[in-house]
Design a protein around this motif. Structure first.
Motif, short mmCIF file in Angstrom:
data_model
loop_
_atom_site.label_atom_id
_atom_site.label_comp_id
_atom_site.label_asym_id
_atom_site.label_seq_id
_atom_site.Cartn_x
_atom_site.Cartn_y
_atom_site.Cartn_z
N VAL A 152 0.85 -1.18 0.00
CA VAL A 152 0.00 0.00 0.00
C VAL A 152 0.90 1.24 0.00
O VAL A 152 1.95 1.25 0.64
CB VAL A 152 -0.95 0.01 1.22
N THR A 153 0.48 2.24 -0.74
CA THR A 153 1.16 3.54 -0.71
C THR A 153 0.24 4.52 0.00
O THR A 153 -0.89 4.72 -0.43
CB THR A 153 1.47 4.05 -2.13
N PHE A 154 0.71 5.08 1.09
CA PHE A 154 -0.15 5.98 1.85
C PHE A 154 0.45 7.38 1.89
O PHE A 154 1.67 7.57 1.81
CB PHE A 154 -0.42 5.46 3.26
N GLY A 155 -0.43 8.36 2.01
CA GLY A 155 -0.01 9.74 2.13
C GLY A 155 0.05 10.15 3.59
O GLY A 155 -0.86 9.83 4.36
N HIS A 156 1.11 10.83 3.97
CA HIS A 156 1.28 11.35 5.33
C HIS A 156 1.65 12.83 5.24
O HIS A 156 1.78 13.37 4.13
CB HIS A 156 2.32 10.53 6.09
N PRO A 157 1.81 13.54 6.35
CA PRO A 157 2.03 14.98 6.26
C PRO A 157 3.25 15.41 5.44
O PRO A 157 3.25 16.50 4.86
CB PRO A 157 2.18 15.40 7.73
N SER A 158 4.29 14.58 5.38
CA SER A 158 5.50 14.95 4.64
C SER A 158 5.53 14.41 3.22
O SER A 158 6.45 14.76 2.46
CB SER A 158 6.74 14.46 5.40
N GLY A 159 4.60 13.54 2.85
CA GLY A 159 4.62 12.98 1.51
C GLY A 159 3.98 11.61 1.45
O GLY A 159 2.88 11.41 1.96
N THR A 160 4.70 10.65 0.87
CA THR A 160 4.14 9.31 0.70
C THR A 160 5.14 8.25 1.12
O THR A 160 6.34 8.50 1.22
CB THR A 160 3.74 9.06 -0.77
N LEU A 161 4.62 7.06 1.36
CA LEU A 161 5.46 5.92 1.70
C LEU A 161 4.78 4.65 1.22
O LEU A 161 3.57 4.49 1.40
CB LEU A 161 5.70 5.84 3.22
N LYS A 162 5.57 3.77 0.62
CA LYS A 162 5.05 2.46 0.20
C LYS A 162 5.56 1.41 1.17
O LYS A 162 6.76 1.34 1.47
CB LYS A 162 5.51 2.13 -1.22
N VAL A 163 4.66 0.58 1.67
CA VAL A 163 5.02 -0.51 2.57
C VAL A 163 4.31 -1.78 2.11
O VAL A 163 3.27 -1.73 1.45
CB VAL A 163 4.63 -0.19 4.03
N GLY A 164 4.89 -2.92 2.45
CA GLY A 164 4.32 -4.19 2.05
C GLY A 164 4.06 -5.09 3.23
O GLY A 164 4.67 -4.94 4.29
N ALA A 165 3.13 -6.02 3.06
CA ALA A 165 2.85 -7.00 4.11
C ALA A 165 2.36 -8.29 3.47
O ALA A 165 1.64 -8.27 2.46
CB ALA A 165 1.79 -6.47 5.08
N GLU A 166 2.76 -9.41 4.06
CA GLU A 166 2.31 -10.73 3.63
C GLU A 166 1.34 -11.25 4.67
O GLU A 166 1.72 -11.56 5.80
CB GLU A 166 3.51 -11.67 3.47
N ALA A 167 0.06 -11.30 4.31
CA ALA A 167 -0.98 -11.75 5.24
C ALA A 167 -1.45 -13.15 4.87
O ALA A 167 -1.45 -13.54 3.70
CB ALA A 167 -2.16 -10.78 5.21
N SER A 168 -1.86 -13.89 5.88
CA SER A 168 -2.41 -15.23 5.64
C SER A 168 -3.55 -15.45 6.63
O SER A 168 -3.61 -14.84 7.70
CB SER A 168 -1.33 -16.31 5.80
N LYS A 169 -4.46 -16.38 6.25
CA LYS A 169 -5.62 -16.64 7.08
C LYS A 169 -5.78 -18.14 7.27
O LYS A 169 -5.78 -18.91 6.31
CB LYS A 169 -6.88 -16.06 6.42
N VAL A 170 -5.88 -18.53 8.53
CA VAL A 170 -6.15 -19.93 8.87
C VAL A 170 -7.46 -19.95 9.62
O VAL A 170 -7.59 -19.40 10.71
CB VAL A 170 -5.02 -20.52 9.73
N GLY A 171 -8.48 -20.57 9.01
CA GLY A 171 -9.81 -20.52 9.60
C GLY A 171 -10.32 -19.10 9.57
O GLY A 171 -10.38 -18.47 8.51
#
Length: 392
Positions: free
Chosen positions: A344-363
């Motif tokens: 996701v790329t999000f906007g914050h007061p100084s600009g933008t930042l891209k961060v990633g995450a690996e999610a998984s679901k069990v049940g």
């Protein structure tokens, strides 16, 4: 009255991400401060210049913001499969306490370079040119962080062309992986819900996503408090009533998350949880004057740290953002468009930042396997920090 000379403590002043802090090797601290307790806290408070009723930290190394009132203690790891132990202390500006309840994601980027520069990584693992993976045990939250530190001509590469909004000058990129970042014992959503109704007496009832990833964070919709999500620091930090409202909501969120038993305890737990407002993409002008176009971001986030709107984004809160964005049904994911995503790329007061995450679901249970972001780090000064002998 007899006055003793000041004592000298070896220290390194470093920038990591959008934060700065004073770094120490544990075994170079005064003996009384090598263990947790009053002596250590008093030392770090005096180093930073707290408590300061003027909230300027003129008589210390702090910069009178949550981003610059930070300390780090590094040692050879006591974990057999890690390189170093990293302990973070968030120093209160106006109160006499050090908050040990969470991590600093920004300064995490400086831990690997510090460890290499101080001989904590075996020389045979350091290439002439390439990347060193430093495996870090984050002692505050008992989690693993892996820093990918660039090496040039056998030394840590600090200079480069990686630009990070919130930091004026470019530097070398340091990728930081937060492994299984859910705080505590894997309770990603401590209430069991992706969205809760958070009742705050005399203020209102708010939809909230409360997540433990990177750092415990309470997300609420910006519009529920009359905001757009495009606010800069002055819009919130100059409004005393707004700050009090955010702090009250944060306190009730902390109780609902099980972090404290009573809202009165929140005053002594300023570092966690964080509170943030979330909104869909909009065009706005960042604090640097840069125009952030709506189509360049997925979501807007404004987060508070130590009672004030952060000038950019805390690294640990960025982990929470990436985790929440990756899981359909959270307020962050909904504001970002509602689809499954691994970044996701999000906007914050100084600009933008891209961060990633690996999610998984069990049940029915979600987990975050890893969160990834890029930061940079640089030594600003090395030497000794001086403190009065009677400090502790």
């Amino acid at each position: 009255m007899s006055y003793q000379p000041q004592i000298k403590v070896p220290a390194t002043y470093m920038r990591g991400g959008t934060s700065k802090g004073v770094f120490f090797l544990k075994d170079e601290l005064p003996e009384a401060a090598q263990q947790p307790g009053e002596a250590r806290d008093k030392l770090l408070l005096r180093v930073i210049g707290s408590p300061d009723p003027y909230e300027k930290q003129i008589d210390g190394m702090g910069g009178a913001t949550s981003s610059t009132s930070k300390t780090v203690i590094i040692s050879k790891s006591e974990q057999s499969d890690h390189d170093v132990d990293y302990l973070f202390g968030q120093v209160s500006i106006d109160k006499p306490f050090v908050d040990w309840s969470g991590n600093c994601g920004n300064l995490s980027a400086a831990v690997g370079p510090f460890a290499i520069n101080n001989g904590l990584i075996p020389a045979e693992r350091i290439p002439e040119n390439g990347i060193v993976e430093v495996k870090i045990w984050q002692a505050n939250i008992t989690k693993t962080i892996i820093a990918h530190v660039p090496i040039k001509n056998g030394q840590v590469q600090e200079m480069g062309d990686f630009e990070l909004d919130g930091v004026t000058f470019p530097a070398a990129e340091v990728r930081v992986d937060f492994v299984a970042p859910a705080d505590g014992e894997g309770a990603l959503f401590p209430t069991g819900n992706l969205i809760d109704q958070l009742d705050v007496p005399d203020i209102g009832t708010f939809e909230a996503t409360m997540i433990n990833a990177g750092i415990p964070t309470v997300f609420i919709k910006a519009e529920s408090l009359g905001y757009t999500g495009t606010e800069l620091q002055a819009d919130i930090n100059n409004d005393k009533k707004a700050l009090e409202t955010f702090e009250t909501i944060r306190a009730y969120g902390a109780v609902k998350m099980g972090l404290i038993e009573n809202i009165t305890e929140a005053a002594n737990r300023q570092h966690t949880p964080k509170i943030a407002i979330v909104a869909g993409p909009k065009t706005y002008t960042a604090s640097s004057g840069k125009v952030v176009e709506a189509d360049s971001v997925d979501v807007l986030i404004r987060a508070l740290s130590m009672g004030k709107l952060h000038h950019a984004m805390m690294g640990t809160a960025a982990v929470a953002i990436s985790a929440a964005a990756a899981i359909p049904g959270t307020l962050v994911n909904i504001a970002a468009g509602g689809k499954e995503r691994n970044s996701v790329t999000f906007g914050h007061p100084s600009g933008t930042l891209k961060v990633g995450a690996e999610a998984s679901k069990v049940g029915e249970q979600w987990s975050i396997d890893k969160a990834i972001m890029s930061r940079s780090a640089r030594i600003i000064m090395q030497g000794w920090v001086h403190v009065p002998a009677e400090t502790f």
